[in-house]
Structure formats: C-alpha cells, structure tokens
Design an enzyme around this catalytic site. Structure first.
Site, PDB file in Angstrom:
ATOM      1  N   LYS A 169       0.798  -1.237   0.000  1.00 36.84           N
ATOM      2  CA  LYS A 169       0.000   0.000   0.000  1.00 36.84           C
ATOM      3  C   LYS A 169       0.832   1.290   0.000  1.00 36.84           C
ATOM      4  CE  LYS A 169      -4.184  -1.913   2.014  1.00 36.84           C
ATOM      5  NZ  LYS A 169      -5.307  -1.723   2.944  1.00 36.84           N
ATOM      6  N   ASP A 212      -9.934   2.837   1.659  1.00 38.19           N
ATOM      7  CA  ASP A 212     -10.101   2.191   2.968  1.00 38.19           C
ATOM      8  C   ASP A 212     -10.697   3.220   3.930  1.00 38.19           C
ATOM      9  OD1 ASP A 212      -8.995  -0.303   2.359  1.00 38.19           O
ATOM     10  OD2 ASP A 212      -6.960   0.378   2.793  1.00 38.19           O
ATOM     11  N   ALA A 222      -3.133   1.335  10.410  1.00 36.67           N
ATOM     12  CA  ALA A 222      -4.586   1.544  10.317  1.00 36.67           C
ATOM     13  C   ALA A 222      -5.009   2.721  11.203  1.00 36.67           C
ATOM     14  CB  ALA A 222      -5.319   0.274  10.734  1.00 36.67           C
ATOM     15  N   TYR A 249     -13.442  -7.489  11.370  1.00 34.08           N
ATOM     16  CA  TYR A 249     -14.747  -8.100  11.064  1.00 34.08           C
ATOM     17  C   TYR A 249     -14.719  -9.622  11.194  1.00 34.08           C
ATOM     18  CZ  TYR A 249     -12.494  -8.598   6.496  1.00 34.08           C
ATOM     19  OH  TYR A 249     -11.603  -8.896   5.490  1.00 34.08           O
TER      20      TYR A 249
HETATM   21  P1  ATR Z   1      -1.705  -2.160  11.228  1.00 35.09           P
HETATM   22  O1  ATR Z   1      -0.766  -1.635  10.206  1.00 35.09           O
HETATM   23  O2  ATR Z   1      -2.683  -3.170  10.710  1.00 35.09           O
HETATM   24  O3  ATR Z   1      -2.384  -1.080  11.985  1.00 35.09           O
HETATM   25  P2  ATR Z   1       0.446  -2.652  13.108  1.00 35.09           P
HETATM   26  O4  ATR Z   1       1.181  -1.528  12.501  1.00 35.09           O
HETATM   27  O5  ATR Z   1       1.156  -3.916  13.363  1.00 35.09           O
HETATM   28  O6  ATR Z   1      -0.836  -3.037  12.258  1.00 35.09           O
HETATM   29  O7  ATR Z   1      -0.217  -2.110  14.480  1.00 35.09           O
HETATM   30  C1  ATR Z   1      -0.832  -2.944  15.371  1.00 35.09           C
HETATM   31  C2  ATR Z   1      -1.468  -2.143  16.502  1.00 35.09           C
HETATM   32  O8  ATR Z   1      -2.031  -3.088  17.431  1.00 35.09           O
HETATM   33  C3  ATR Z   1      -0.477  -1.305  17.311  1.00 35.09           C
HETATM   34  O9  ATR Z   1      -1.168  -0.184  17.824  1.00 35.09           O
HETATM   35  C4  ATR Z   1      -0.085  -2.259  18.439  1.00 35.09           C
HETATM   36  O10 ATR Z   1       0.375  -1.632  19.611  1.00 35.09           O
HETATM   37  P3  ATR Z   1       1.939  -1.285  19.777  1.00 35.09           P
HETATM   38  O11 ATR Z   1       2.180  -0.060  18.961  1.00 35.09           O
HETATM   39  O12 ATR Z   1       2.123  -1.069  21.234  1.00 35.09           O
HETATM   40  O13 ATR Z   1       2.699  -2.490  19.260  1.00 35.09           O
HETATM   41  C5  ATR Z   1      -1.424  -2.905  18.708  1.00 35.09           C
HETATM   42  N1  ATR Z   1      -1.258  -4.201  19.381  1.00 35.09           N
HETATM   43  C6  ATR Z   1      -0.884  -5.368  18.813  1.00 35.09           C
HETATM   44  N2  ATR Z   1      -0.874  -6.353  19.747  1.00 35.09           N
HETATM   45  C7  ATR Z   1      -1.241  -5.782  20.935  1.00 35.09           C
HETATM   46  C8  ATR Z   1      -1.448  -6.256  22.260  1.00 35.09           C
HETATM   47  N3  ATR Z   1      -1.272  -7.544  22.556  1.00 35.09           N
HETATM   48  N4  ATR Z   1      -1.859  -5.382  23.203  1.00 35.09           N
HETATM   49  C9  ATR Z   1      -2.055  -4.079  22.916  1.00 35.09           C
HETATM   50  N5  ATR Z   1      -1.896  -3.562  21.669  1.00 35.09           N
HETATM   51  C10 ATR Z   1      -1.488  -4.389  20.693  1.00 35.09           C
END
Ligand code: ATR
Length: 289
Positions: free
Chosen positions: A70, A106, A134, A228
């Site tokens: 993307k 999106d 996201a 979803y």
């Molecule tokens: P995307 O691009 O789909 O948004 P990403 O960049 O991997 O995915 O981001 C994942 C989000 O989920 C982040 O906000 C992450 O928090 P961190 O920045 O602290 O890593 C959050 N996230 C993932 N696993 C988590 C968990 N177990 N508890 C709390 N937040 C979580």
C-alpha cells in the site's frame, strides 16, 4: 457474464491474495449494473513498481492494492489524492492518461460505513485505540472530517506520540493527544465514539481485547471495530454490555470496494446494490448481523 474485446480488467495486487473478498464485490456490482468489467486477483511478491508499470502498459482499468504494497506503490503513481498522500498509503489505483492515480478508499469507505450506521465525525471527540498503520490512517480521516479531538490510546506510548506528532504536523492542528492504555482515565468525562484500530481480537485470538477495564467502556457511546473476523469482537461485546452501540468492520470493506468501483466507472452505486453485495459478503463469511 460474457467476456469480449471490450471487457475492462480490474484487479487486486498483494501478497497473499487468495482469501480476498474483492472479486465478489466488483464482479457482483459489474453484473448488477451491466458494466462490462472483470475483476481478478494478481499475486505480486516483488518489484511492485515494475508490476504497476506492466499494469499500465496492459491498460488495466483499475487496481486495488493490499498488504504489503500500500505504501510501496506510491512512487510508481502519476498522481495521488490529497487524503491518500497525507496517509501515505493507497488501496485504489485509477488509470489516467499519464498513469495511475492513487486513492485511499479504505478510509473514505470507513467514513461511508460509519455514515450508514448514523455515526458522524464532524464536531465529535473520538477515542482511537492503536497507533499502527490503520490507526494512523483513521487519525488523518478524523482530521479531514472535522473531528475536534482524538485521544489516541496505545500500548507503546512512544509509538503513539510519534503518530500524534506526524498527524498534528500533517494537518497543522493539535488534533491527536497520545495516551497509554491505562491513561484513558485522563480523558475528560463524557461519552465518546471509540474506534478500535489495533489487531487485538482478530480471529483466532478472539477473546482478546486491548482494554478490558469496565470503567473504560462507561466512556463509550459507540464502538466501531475495524476487525470483522469475528463479527462480534470482545471489544464490541464490552461496548454493548455497557449500553453502547457496536459495529464490526465488514461494511468498511464493502464501501472501500464500492468507492473504488465508483472511481473506476464514474458511476454512483445505489444503496440497494451496495446492500445486496453486503448480503453476499455476509453469506461468504457466515455472518448474520
Ligand atoms: P496495522 O498496520 O494493521 O495497523 P500494526 O502496525 O502492526 O498493524 O499495528 C498494530 C497495533 O495493534 C499497534 O497499535 C499495536 O500496539 P503497539 O504499537 O504497542 O505495538 C497494537 N497491538 C498489537 N498487539 C497488541 C497487544 N497484545 N496489546 C495491545 N496492543 C497491541
């Protein structure tokens, strides 16, 4: 459908692509609206810029772009829509004379999905969970559509601060206030729209939730989960248990497709057709609500 010499080809590039629901969306709309168009998935594992060049030379009518391309496709574009440019990610490419123009449906799709549930952003204060790609995009969307304040709660406070800074600089206003997950107590009393933009709760780990404290959910009048799968996340369950309304993200997927279809074909998809496609999507997912 009949494929002939005038059939326009659209498709999805990404890796992986085999579980996509986009062919269902676009081929159904093409059939319903009598548009001579076919939509197919294209696996692109490397050299995405070369792939875009090839698509242009093949005169593909339009493309969707999914993970992990993307942002990587942007240098290959002739033009980019202002919202997509701010976000730094595109999911829809429209062929123009000079090459492809990139959009981020999106986010406009999320806006339209929320509108379909009667959720407005204008003048609202929003709690945003997450600081990944996201969540960052949602923060920009909020800024574009008149949200007054975004309280961004993230596990990693440093990452939250970084996103807040980027968005506030990008939009030239103090929109986003970064907080840790336990710091929601600092959010002023009131009822908020809360957008769940982390990956927590995604199947198969569907009992997980980013904040489980009941006191948090007292602040939420409406919860929108971008997830979803499952269709009733733990987050949604907690919002509803505290008297709020809660929605999953399948309509966001629907409307990102509808908006792409409209851009490619310069048409307006009626709500009737959109909802008919949505029924098919729910059927494919085994969802009732
Ligand atoms: P995307 O691009 O789909 O948004 P990403 O960049 O991997 O995915 O981001 C994942 C989000 O989920 C982040 O906000 C992450 O928090 P961190 O920045 O602290 O890593 C959050 N996230 C993932 N696993 C988590 C968990 N177990 N508890 C709390 N937040 C979580």
């Amino acid at each position: 459908m009949v494929i002939d010499g005038k059939t326009k080809t659209c498709g999805l590039i990404g890796n992986p692509v085999e579980h996509t629901m986009s062919p269902l969306i676009h081929n159904t709309l093409a059939e319903k609206m009598g548009i001579n168009l076919v939509y197919v998935p294209f696996l692109v594992t490397e050299e995405v810029e070369t792939a875009i060049k090839g698509a242009s030379l093949l005169h593909l009518h339009g493309l969707n772009v999914t993970v992990p391309h993307k942002s990587a496709v942007i240098p290959a574009l002739a033009e980019i829509d202002p919202l997509a440019e701010k976000i730094g990610a595109v999911n829809t490419l429209v062929s123009t004379e000079g090459g492809f123009k990139g959009y981020n449906t999106d986010m406009t799709g999320l806006y339209r999905a929320m509108a379909s549930y009667g959720i407005s952003l204008e003048g609202e204060e929003v709690i945003l969970l997450g600081a990944g790609g996201a969540a960052r995009a949602v923060a920009f969307l909020c800024g574009f559509y008149g949200v007054k304040k975004v309280y961004l709660c993230n596990r990693s406070v440093e990452k939250g601060k970084l996103v807040a800074k980027e968005v506030n600089v990008g939009l030239e206003k103090e929109l986003v206030i970064p907080l840790g997950l336990e710091e929601y107590t600092k959010i002023p009393d009131g009822k908020y729209l809360c957008i769940q933009a982390t990956s927590v709760g995604l199947a198969p780990k569907d009992t997980e939730v980013v904040i489980s404290d009941p006191a948090f959910y007292e602040k939420v009048h409406t919860g929108f989960d971008l997830i979803y799968r499952p269709a009733n996340t733990r987050f949604m369950q907690l919002v509803k248990a505290h008297g709020g309304k809660a929605y999953h993200g399948l309509k966001m997927l629907l409307y990102q497709g509808v908006e792409a279809f409209e851009l490619w074909n310069q048409v307006k998809v009626s709500e009737k057709y959109a909802l008919e496609v949505y029924e098919k999507m729910k059927g494919a997912m085994g969802i009732e609500e």
